[in-house]
Design a protein around this motif. Structure first.
Motif, mmCIF file in Angstrom:
data_model
loop_
_atom_site.group_PDB
_atom_site.id
_atom_site.type_symbol
_atom_site.label_atom_id
_atom_site.label_comp_id
_atom_site.label_asym_id
_atom_site.label_seq_id
_atom_site.Cartn_x
_atom_site.Cartn_y
_atom_site.Cartn_z
ATOM 1 N N ASN A 27 0.778 -1.183 0.208
ATOM 2 C CA ASN A 27 -0.035 0.062 -0.071
ATOM 3 C C ASN A 27 0.779 1.514 -0.137
ATOM 4 O O ASN A 27 0.661 2.313 -0.638
ATOM 5 C CB ASN A 27 -0.884 0.223 1.100
ATOM 6 C CG ASN A 27 -2.103 -1.013 0.894
ATOM 7 O OD1 ASN A 27 -2.468 -1.292 -0.236
ATOM 8 N ND2 ASN A 27 -2.604 -1.425 2.002
ATOM 9 N N GLU A 28 2.106 1.243 0.880
ATOM 10 C CA GLU A 28 3.261 2.298 0.704
ATOM 11 C C GLU A 28 3.561 2.672 -0.733
ATOM 12 O O GLU A 28 3.588 3.920 -1.116
ATOM 13 C CB GLU A 28 3.900 2.184 1.766
ATOM 14 C CG GLU A 28 3.324 2.378 3.070
ATOM 15 C CD GLU A 28 4.237 1.934 4.301
ATOM 16 O OE1 GLU A 28 5.141 0.979 3.989
ATOM 17 O OE2 GLU A 28 4.183 2.292 5.209
ATOM 18 N N VAL A 29 3.870 1.352 -1.334
ATOM 19 C CA VAL A 29 4.424 1.738 -2.900
ATOM 20 C C VAL A 29 3.263 2.113 -3.928
ATOM 21 O O VAL A 29 3.627 3.188 -4.576
ATOM 22 C CB VAL A 29 4.906 0.292 -3.326
ATOM 23 C CG1 VAL A 29 5.295 0.112 -4.734
ATOM 24 C CG2 VAL A 29 6.100 -0.151 -2.447
ATOM 25 N N ILE A 30 2.138 1.547 -3.502
ATOM 26 C CA ILE A 30 1.102 2.048 -4.417
ATOM 27 C C ILE A 30 0.880 3.594 -4.146
ATOM 28 O O ILE A 30 0.581 4.409 -4.951
ATOM 29 C CB ILE A 30 -0.358 1.589 -4.226
ATOM 30 C CG1 ILE A 30 -0.088 -0.137 -4.869
ATOM 31 C CG2 ILE A 30 -1.496 1.854 -4.833
ATOM 32 C CD1 ILE A 30 -1.209 -1.059 -4.389
ATOM 33 N N GLN A 37 12.346 7.997 -9.501
ATOM 34 C CA GLN A 37 11.492 8.774 -8.958
ATOM 35 C C GLN A 37 10.668 8.166 -7.563
ATOM 36 O O GLN A 37 10.555 8.708 -6.681
ATOM 37 C CB GLN A 37 10.534 9.567 -9.767
ATOM 38 C CG GLN A 37 11.046 10.582 -10.693
ATOM 39 C CD GLN A 37 10.246 11.496 -11.588
ATOM 40 O OE1 GLN A 37 9.070 11.442 -11.103
ATOM 41 N NE2 GLN A 37 10.747 12.202 -12.349
ATOM 42 N N LEU A 38 10.168 6.808 -8.005
ATOM 43 C CA LEU A 38 9.741 6.139 -6.877
ATOM 44 C C LEU A 38 10.504 5.781 -5.716
ATOM 45 O O LEU A 38 10.093 6.111 -4.609
ATOM 46 C CB LEU A 38 8.868 4.776 -7.485
ATOM 47 C CG LEU A 38 8.365 4.062 -6.468
ATOM 48 C CD1 LEU A 38 7.125 4.476 -5.740
ATOM 49 C CD2 LEU A 38 7.944 2.413 -7.059
ATOM 50 N N LYS A 39 11.732 5.415 -6.119
ATOM 51 C CA LYS A 39 12.971 5.199 -5.057
ATOM 52 C C LYS A 39 12.873 6.520 -4.250
ATOM 53 O O LYS A 39 13.133 6.498 -3.029
ATOM 54 C CB LYS A 39 13.952 4.614 -5.572
ATOM 55 C CG LYS A 39 14.055 3.321 -5.974
ATOM 56 C CD LYS A 39 15.572 2.913 -6.329
ATOM 57 C CE LYS A 39 15.471 1.278 -6.788
ATOM 58 N NZ LYS A 39 16.678 0.580 -6.848
ATOM 59 N N GLU A 40 13.119 7.677 -4.797
ATOM 60 C CA GLU A 40 13.207 8.823 -4.294
ATOM 61 C C GLU A 40 12.006 9.335 -3.414
ATOM 62 O O GLU A 40 12.287 9.780 -2.141
ATOM 63 C CB GLU A 40 13.588 10.148 -5.078
ATOM 64 C CG GLU A 40 14.714 10.205 -5.909
ATOM 65 C CD GLU A 40 15.982 9.980 -4.836
ATOM 66 O OE1 GLU A 40 17.001 9.018 -5.027
ATOM 67 O OE2 GLU A 40 16.150 10.832 -3.978
ATOM 68 N N ILE A 41 10.800 8.855 -3.965
ATOM 69 C CA ILE A 41 9.451 9.407 -3.002
ATOM 70 C C ILE A 41 9.950 8.237 -1.770
ATOM 71 O O ILE A 41 9.461 8.822 -0.519
ATOM 72 C CB ILE A 41 8.485 8.941 -3.797
ATOM 73 C CG1 ILE A 41 8.101 10.193 -4.641
ATOM 74 C CG2 ILE A 41 7.113 8.987 -2.829
ATOM 75 C CD1 ILE A 41 7.075 10.049 -5.928
ATOM 76 N N LEU A 42 9.978 6.992 -1.895
ATOM 77 C CA LEU A 42 9.981 6.089 -0.767
ATOM 78 C C LEU A 42 11.195 6.533 0.214
ATOM 79 O O LEU A 42 11.148 6.375 1.543
ATOM 80 C CB LEU A 42 10.407 4.634 -1.290
ATOM 81 C CG LEU A 42 9.329 3.963 -2.121
ATOM 82 C CD1 LEU A 42 9.398 2.764 -2.649
ATOM 83 C CD2 LEU A 42 7.872 4.009 -1.162
#
Length: 180
Positions: free
Chosen positions: A115-118, A166-171
């Motif tokens: 859910n956090e990834v989504i 970008q997803l990795k940076e957000i995480l």
């Protein structure tokens, strides 16, 4: 010799008078062009074209403003026209021509939930979000995503790679450290 006399001589196509006006105004007009164009070669070209136009249309000069002001307007308009023509020849970068570095590492910290990834995917720009969602969540491959989104295979792979970054940076910013 007064400026009006020089201009009158230029109207009679006197080359020496034209050279005097050119020498009097070329540096100032070059500075005007540089403020617009930020490139010496382009500014020189625009100044030359401006003087050619000014001398070919000098009969239209009525003396309502100084010759320098009249010439400056020509230089400004030529500079703007040059910038417009340059924008028209600018080609949008096509992601399909970019080299794709292979990076199949999709591991993230074990504490990160699906859910956090989504949720993080939802914060991506649209063009990356759709590719990532179709690939990671829906399980489509690059060919299928390309067909669904009507983009090339290469563009799909590029967007997936960039979206993943970008997803990795957000995480990471959410304290869910992605491994490199």
């Amino acid at each position: 010799m007064f400026q009006i006399d020089i201009v009158e001589q230029c109207k009679r196509n006197d080359r020496k008078a034209q050279l005097k006006l050119y020498n009097q105004y070329c540096h100032g007009m070059f500075c005007v062009a540089m403020r617009f164009l930020k490139n010496e070669d382009d500014a020189e070209d625009v100044v030359q074209e401006s003087f050619i136009k000014a001398f070919s249309r000098i009969s239209q000069y009525r003396g309502e403003v100084t010759f320098g002001a009249w010439l400056k307007r020509i230089v400004v308009n030529k500079s703007i026209d040059f910038l417009k023509s340059k924008q028209l020849t600018t080609v949008e970068l096509n992601e399909g021509y970019m080299h794709i570095a292979e990076d199949e590492d999709w591991t993230v910290d074990d504490t990160v939930t699906v859910n956090e990834v989504i949720q993080a995917i939802g914060n991506l720009p649209e063009k990356y979000r759709y590719v990532l969602q179709l690939f990671l969540v829906e399980g489509y491959d690059h060919h299928e995503i390309s067909e669904i989104l009507n983009i090339s295979y290469t563009t799909c792979r590029t967007r997936l790679l960039r979206g993943k970054g970008q997803l990795k940076e957000i995480l990471k910013s959410n304290k869910y450290v992605a491994r490199s």
